[in-house]
Design a protein around this motif. Structure first.
Motif, PDB file in Angstrom:
ATOM      1  N   LYS A  16       7.155  19.279   9.105  1.00  0.00           N
ATOM      2  CA  LYS A  16       5.749  19.580   9.327  1.00  0.00           C
ATOM      3  C   LYS A  16       5.357  20.908   8.685  1.00  0.00           C
ATOM      4  O   LYS A  16       4.253  21.043   8.154  1.00  0.00           O
ATOM      5  N   PHE A  17       6.255  21.857   8.723  1.00  0.00           N
ATOM      6  CA  PHE A  17       5.936  23.194   8.221  1.00  0.00           C
ATOM      7  C   PHE A  17       5.897  23.233   6.693  1.00  0.00           C
ATOM      8  O   PHE A  17       5.104  23.977   6.108  1.00  0.00           O
ATOM      9  N   PHE A  18       6.768  22.452   6.043  1.00  0.00           N
ATOM     10  CA  PHE A  18       6.848  22.441   4.579  1.00  0.00           C
ATOM     11  C   PHE A  18       6.310  21.104   4.063  1.00  0.00           C
ATOM     12  O   PHE A  18       7.080  20.160   3.855  1.00  0.00           O
ATOM     13  N   PRO A  19       5.011  20.968   3.840  1.00  0.00           N
ATOM     14  CA  PRO A  19       4.435  19.676   3.451  1.00  0.00           C
ATOM     15  C   PRO A  19       5.022  19.113   2.167  1.00  0.00           C
ATOM     16  O   PRO A  19       5.130  17.893   2.025  1.00  0.00           O
ATOM     17  N   HIS A  20       5.408  19.975   1.236  1.00  0.00           N
ATOM     18  CA  HIS A  20       5.915  19.464  -0.043  1.00  0.00           C
ATOM     19  C   HIS A  20       7.225  18.714   0.139  1.00  0.00           C
ATOM     20  O   HIS A  20       7.612  17.913  -0.726  1.00  0.00           O
ATOM     21  N   ALA A  21       7.930  18.965   1.264  1.00  0.00           N
ATOM     22  CA  ALA A  21       9.220  18.321   1.513  1.00  0.00           C
ATOM     23  C   ALA A  21       9.164  17.357   2.689  1.00  0.00           C
ATOM     24  O   ALA A  21      10.213  16.912   3.175  1.00  0.00           O
ATOM     25  N   ALA A  22       7.961  17.010   3.146  1.00  0.00           N
ATOM     26  CA  ALA A  22       7.835  16.144   4.327  1.00  0.00           C
ATOM     27  C   ALA A  22       8.476  14.784   4.099  1.00  0.00           C
ATOM     28  O   ALA A  22       9.094  14.210   5.007  1.00  0.00           O
ATOM     29  N   ALA A  23       8.330  14.246   2.902  1.00  0.00           N
ATOM     30  CA  ALA A  23       8.849  12.906   2.637  1.00  0.00           C
ATOM     31  C   ALA A  23      10.370  12.881   2.534  1.00  0.00           C
ATOM     32  O   ALA A  23      11.031  11.998   3.092  1.00  0.00           O
ATOM     33  N   THR A  24      10.929  13.853   1.834  1.00  0.00           N
ATOM     34  CA  THR A  24      12.378  13.871   1.626  1.00  0.00           C
ATOM     35  C   THR A  24      13.130  14.533   2.769  1.00  0.00           C
ATOM     36  O   THR A  24      14.300  14.210   3.019  1.00  0.00           O
ATOM     37  N   ARG A  82      15.669  22.844  -1.432  1.00  0.00           N
ATOM     38  CA  ARG A  82      16.819  23.357  -2.177  1.00  0.00           C
ATOM     39  C   ARG A  82      16.584  24.822  -2.498  1.00  0.00           C
ATOM     40  O   ARG A  82      15.532  25.188  -3.022  1.00  0.00           O
ATOM     41  N   LEU A  83      17.571  25.650  -2.182  1.00  0.00           N
ATOM     42  CA  LEU A  83      17.454  27.084  -2.411  1.00  0.00           C
ATOM     43  C   LEU A  83      18.754  27.647  -2.974  1.00  0.00           C
ATOM     44  O   LEU A  83      19.845  27.159  -2.674  1.00  0.00           O
ATOM     45  N   GLN A  84      18.621  28.715  -3.774  1.00  0.00           N
ATOM     46  CA  GLN A  84      19.788  29.480  -4.178  1.00  0.00           C
ATOM     47  C   GLN A  84      20.419  30.100  -2.935  1.00  0.00           C
ATOM     48  O   GLN A  84      19.737  30.595  -2.049  1.00  0.00           O
ATOM     49  N   GLN A  85      21.741  30.052  -2.890  1.00  0.00           N
ATOM     50  CA  GLN A  85      22.481  30.635  -1.775  1.00  0.00           C
ATOM     51  C   GLN A  85      23.480  31.650  -2.310  1.00  0.00           C
ATOM     52  O   GLN A  85      24.033  31.496  -3.412  1.00  0.00           O
ATOM     53  N   HIS A  86      23.729  32.681  -1.509  1.00  0.00           N
ATOM     54  CA  HIS A  86      24.801  33.623  -1.826  1.00  0.00           C
ATOM     55  C   HIS A  86      25.161  34.353  -0.533  1.00  0.00           C
ATOM     56  O   HIS A  86      24.638  35.418  -0.232  1.00  0.00           O
ATOM     57  N   HIS A 105      17.803  32.058  -0.666  1.00  0.00           N
ATOM     58  CA  HIS A 105      17.057  33.029  -1.465  1.00  0.00           C
ATOM     59  C   HIS A 105      15.916  32.353  -2.235  1.00  0.00           C
ATOM     60  O   HIS A 105      16.089  31.971  -3.392  1.00  0.00           O
ATOM     61  N   PRO A 106      14.729  32.221  -1.651  1.00  0.00           N
ATOM     62  CA  PRO A 106      13.620  31.651  -2.414  1.00  0.00           C
ATOM     63  C   PRO A 106      13.167  32.528  -3.567  1.00  0.00           C
ATOM     64  O   PRO A 106      12.484  32.048  -4.469  1.00  0.00           O
ATOM     65  N   GLU A 166      17.656  22.713 -10.335  1.00  0.00           N
ATOM     66  CA  GLU A 166      16.267  22.937  -9.933  1.00  0.00           C
ATOM     67  C   GLU A 166      16.203  23.200  -8.432  1.00  0.00           C
ATOM     68  O   GLU A 166      16.942  22.602  -7.645  1.00  0.00           O
ATOM     69  N   HIS A 167      15.328  24.114  -8.031  1.00  0.00           N
ATOM     70  CA  HIS A 167      15.227  24.467  -6.611  1.00  0.00           C
ATOM     71  C   HIS A 167      13.763  24.617  -6.212  1.00  0.00           C
ATOM     72  O   HIS A 167      12.856  24.510  -7.038  1.00  0.00           O
ATOM     73  N   ASP A 168      13.542  24.871  -4.917  1.00  0.00           N
ATOM     74  CA  ASP A 168      12.202  24.891  -4.342  1.00  0.00           C
ATOM     75  C   ASP A 168      11.659  26.298  -4.106  1.00  0.00           C
ATOM     76  O   ASP A 168      10.748  26.471  -3.293  1.00  0.00           O
ATOM     77  N   GLY A 169      12.210  27.288  -4.795  1.00  0.00           N
ATOM     78  CA  GLY A 169      11.780  28.658  -4.545  1.00  0.00           C
ATOM     79  C   GLY A 169      10.283  28.858  -4.682  1.00  0.00           C
ATOM     80  O   GLY A 169       9.638  29.469  -3.814  1.00  0.00           O
TER      81      GLY A 169
END
Length: 261
Positions: free
Chosen positions: A144-152, A156-160, A195-196, A234-237
């Motif tokens: 609900k909070f992230f509409p662009h990812a509601a369907a999936t 995806r984010l860089q992590q470290h 890390h966005p 590719e990520h969602d930053g």
């Protein structure tokens, strides 16, 4: 809980004023880290007014009244330590919560862990550290909070990182599984383990950590190629920052802010 469709949209919002607290201690990468914020926010919020504060090295902190958003960035030290500069950052968080309860705050990586610690959560070592772009499964609240990812149901984010928050602190809702993203009940504090702000260019700066984290380096061509491909994924930053820019303008829920421990 407030979500994008639950409040009227301002067709001409003023440029956001964003303070970024740089928390890496004596790091030669600070200029590159700062540049990563400039790049991503230059794409998603071209009019944003950015200011950077060396909280770890110089004890610099923003005056919250001057900014719409305060970002607590990543760092290169154990968030469980109680060094003087870390305790000053804790005190800054407590001050913001107590004196500016409606101020929007974002924590990233070390900032996510440190906010968790200040609010009573445990920080633990991971069995296997994370590096490169990782798929993060959202909770129903996260969809609900992230509409662009509601369907999936995935971002995806860089992590470290090699430490994580064991579980969400009290009065925080998990927006993703694995303690990856939290939102407090007052809709004012949003934290990300990932890390966005990072792109592949910035992520590459810490590839040398593979030796002590995973036991391999560039000589191990197969492992190195796999990691490089993960960093280049590719990520969602940008989408995450677009959502943050929208979130800045959402009202708080007007709740009494729980005091940090």
């Amino acid at each position: 809980m407030l979500y994008p469709s639950s409040f009227p949209e301002d067709p001409n919002p003023p440029p956001p004023r964003i303070a970024v607290c740089l928390n890496s201690y004596n790091s030669r990468f600070l200029p590159a880290i700062q540049a990563s914020y400039v790049r991503v926010l230059g794409r998603v919020a071209p009019g944003a007014q950015l200011a950077f504060f060396e909280s770890a090295n110089k004890g610099e902190f923003p005056d919250p009244i001057d900014f719409d958003l305060v970002v607590l960035a990543g760092a290169n030290v154990d968030p469980r330590a109680s060094w003087d500069f870390i305790l000053k950052i804790h005190n800054f968080i407590r001050t913001v919560v107590a004196q500016y309860p409606d101020k929007k705050v974002v924590g990233i990586c070390w900032g996510h862990q440190t906010i968790g610690r200040v609010f009573g959560a445990d920080i633990v070592n991971m069995d296997v550290p994370e590096m490169g772009v990782t798929s993060i499964n959202l909770t129903e609240e996260g969809r609900k909070f992230f509409p662009h990812a509601a369907a999936t149901g995935v971002v995806r984010l860089q992590q470290h990182h090699r430490r994580e928050v064991a579980a969400a602190p009290a009065k925080f809702t998990p927006l993703a599984q694995g303690s990856q993203i939290f939102l407090n009940d007052n809709n004012t504090i949003l934290t990300f383990q990932g890390h966005p702000e990072k792109d592949a260019q910035t992520a590459r700066l810490r590839l040398h950590d593979t030796q002590r984290w995973f036991g391999f380096n560039a000589v191990d061509e197969k492992a190195w190629a796999k990691l490089e491909a993960q960093i280049e994924t590719e990520h969602d930053g940008d989408e995450i920052w677009k959502r943050i820019m929208h979130w800045i303008r959402e009202p708080s829920r007007g709740l009494y802010a729980p005091q940090p421990s």
